[in-house]
Design an enzyme around this catalytic site. Sequence first.
Site, mmCIF file in Angstrom:
data_model
loop_
_atom_site.group_PDB
_atom_site.id
_atom_site.type_symbol
_atom_site.label_atom_id
_atom_site.label_comp_id
_atom_site.label_asym_id
_atom_site.label_seq_id
_atom_site.Cartn_x
_atom_site.Cartn_y
_atom_site.Cartn_z
ATOM 1 N N ARG A 107 31.008 42.911 42.507
ATOM 2 C CA ARG A 107 32.259 43.408 41.911
ATOM 3 C C ARG A 107 32.275 44.825 41.591
ATOM 4 N NH1 ARG A 107 35.527 41.060 36.887
ATOM 5 N NH2 ARG A 107 36.287 39.689 38.644
ATOM 6 N N HIS A 134 40.925 41.060 45.717
ATOM 7 C CA HIS A 134 40.051 40.009 44.687
ATOM 8 C C HIS A 134 40.608 38.955 45.608
ATOM 9 C CE1 HIS A 134 38.221 38.289 41.525
ATOM 10 N NE2 HIS A 134 38.907 38.143 40.581
ATOM 11 N N GLN A 137 39.491 35.138 43.940
ATOM 12 C CA GLN A 137 40.654 34.637 43.039
ATOM 13 C C GLN A 137 41.810 34.060 43.829
ATOM 14 O OE1 GLN A 137 40.964 34.918 39.589
ATOM 15 N NE2 GLN A 137 42.626 33.295 39.785
ATOM 16 N N ASP A 229 49.621 39.931 36.257
ATOM 17 C CA ASP A 229 48.454 40.298 36.292
ATOM 18 C C ASP A 229 48.443 41.351 35.334
ATOM 19 O OD1 ASP A 229 45.696 40.876 36.228
ATOM 20 O OD2 ASP A 229 45.561 41.966 38.307
ATOM 21 N N CYS A 269 45.665 35.396 36.672
ATOM 22 C CA CYS A 269 44.226 35.403 37.098
ATOM 23 C C CYS A 269 43.235 35.550 35.961
ATOM 24 C CB CYS A 269 43.870 36.555 38.163
ATOM 25 S SG CYS A 269 44.261 37.974 37.451
ATOM 26 N N ARG A 297 38.305 28.650 40.655
ATOM 27 C CA ARG A 297 37.544 29.672 41.020
ATOM 28 C C ARG A 297 35.780 28.995 41.199
ATOM 29 N NH1 ARG A 297 37.808 34.778 39.435
ATOM 30 N NH2 ARG A 297 36.087 35.261 40.842
HETATM 31 N N1 NVA Z 1 43.734 43.608 38.181
HETATM 32 C C1 NVA Z 1 42.606 43.336 37.377
HETATM 33 C C2 NVA Z 1 42.165 41.996 37.455
HETATM 34 C C3 NVA Z 1 41.047 41.266 36.854
HETATM 35 C C4 NVA Z 1 40.306 39.834 37.313
HETATM 36 C C5 NVA Z 1 41.482 44.268 37.130
HETATM 37 O O1 NVA Z 1 41.142 44.740 38.526
HETATM 38 O O2 NVA Z 1 41.050 44.602 36.363
HETATM 39 N N1 CP Z 2 40.044 36.560 37.069
HETATM 40 C C1 CP Z 2 38.879 37.110 36.978
HETATM 41 O O1 CP Z 2 38.194 37.728 38.146
HETATM 42 O O2 CP Z 2 38.194 37.097 35.814
HETATM 43 P P1 CP Z 2 36.930 37.937 35.318
HETATM 44 O O3 CP Z 2 37.393 39.383 35.429
HETATM 45 O O4 CP Z 2 36.570 37.331 33.927
HETATM 46 O O5 CP Z 2 35.711 37.674 36.069
#
Ligand code: NVA
Ligand code: CP
Length: 309
Positions: A107, A134, A137, A229, A269, A297
């Site tokens: 990540r 992502h 997800q 989101d 998500c 997930r």
């Molecule tokens: N768009 C959000 C998704 C978090 C799971 C982010 O990148 O922070």
């Molecule tokens: N939806 C998702 O990826 O959540 P986290 O940021 O908690 O991993």
Amino acid sequence: MGGLRGRDFLTTNDFTQAEIQEILDFAFLLKKDFQQGKPHPLLPGKTLGMIFQKSSTRTRVSFEVGMAQLGGYALFLSAGDLQIGRGETIKDTARVLSRYLDGIMIRTFAHAEALELAEYADIPIINGLTDLLHPCQAMADLLTIWEYKGRLQGLKLAYVGDGNNMAHSLLLACSKMGMHVAVASPQDYQPRADIVAQALENSRVHGTTVLVTTDPKCAVKDADIIYTDVWVSMGQEKEREKRLEIFKPYQVNLALIAKAAKDAIIMHCLPAHRGEEITEEVLEGPQSVIIAEAENRLHVQKAIMAKLL
Ligand code: NVA
Ligand code: CP
């Protein structure tokens, strides 16, 4: 399982519709086993490294628990504590970690970093979220839609809000599976043109539609799924005030969901910001499937790991 072993999971678009379906079908089986308390130690002795440059609740816990349930082991590697944080190259990190691990979930911010890791690693790299995509997800979302709607083909998903990593991943995954996708975002926050082009190419094969608009009402018309989101993604904290103002007309609230199909499901998500991208009553309402979505997930990532590692 042949064709998937050893592959990276960086974007759903690297996979055919049949391969994605194969992963979803397997996730469903693993979920049934899990519900019946039937163990499935498919990855005994295998180790997954999990590199995190950003915070996480679901991704970290579901990968870690998922690996344990598969009889393997997962290591949490905070990027700040790795030598990467002190300037060691991704190239060297990738080659060294390949000698210890059987797979890496990453990540991070720049999608290019995940691509570079995959280029130099000899083991599968799984995208656990980048600024661009992502995909894990989106896979959990497909499984959830399939469970609630009994099919994917021909359904319409409307995404309302920021044209971000989630919008991109849903555009790609849903169009690949024969769904119609509509995205409503403010003019300067629409999904990237190259991603929309990929989605359009996917949709051409199925004769489905991809719509990008600034009008949320138009996007949700007759939608079977409404998705949103956060308006401020990880790494955008400095833009918070400006974004909250610009995105106001894009809130998923009762008035907006009334324009969709009566039996539309509401997805997010998570983490959610109540009162911003979605109201409390919609998030907690009868159409919301957000907790089941988060659970998936676990099942879908177990299927990805069992097929790839
Ligand atoms: N768009 C959000 C998704 C978090 C799971 C982010 O990148 O922070
Ligand atoms: N939806 C998702 O990826 O959540 P986290 O940021 O908690 O991993």
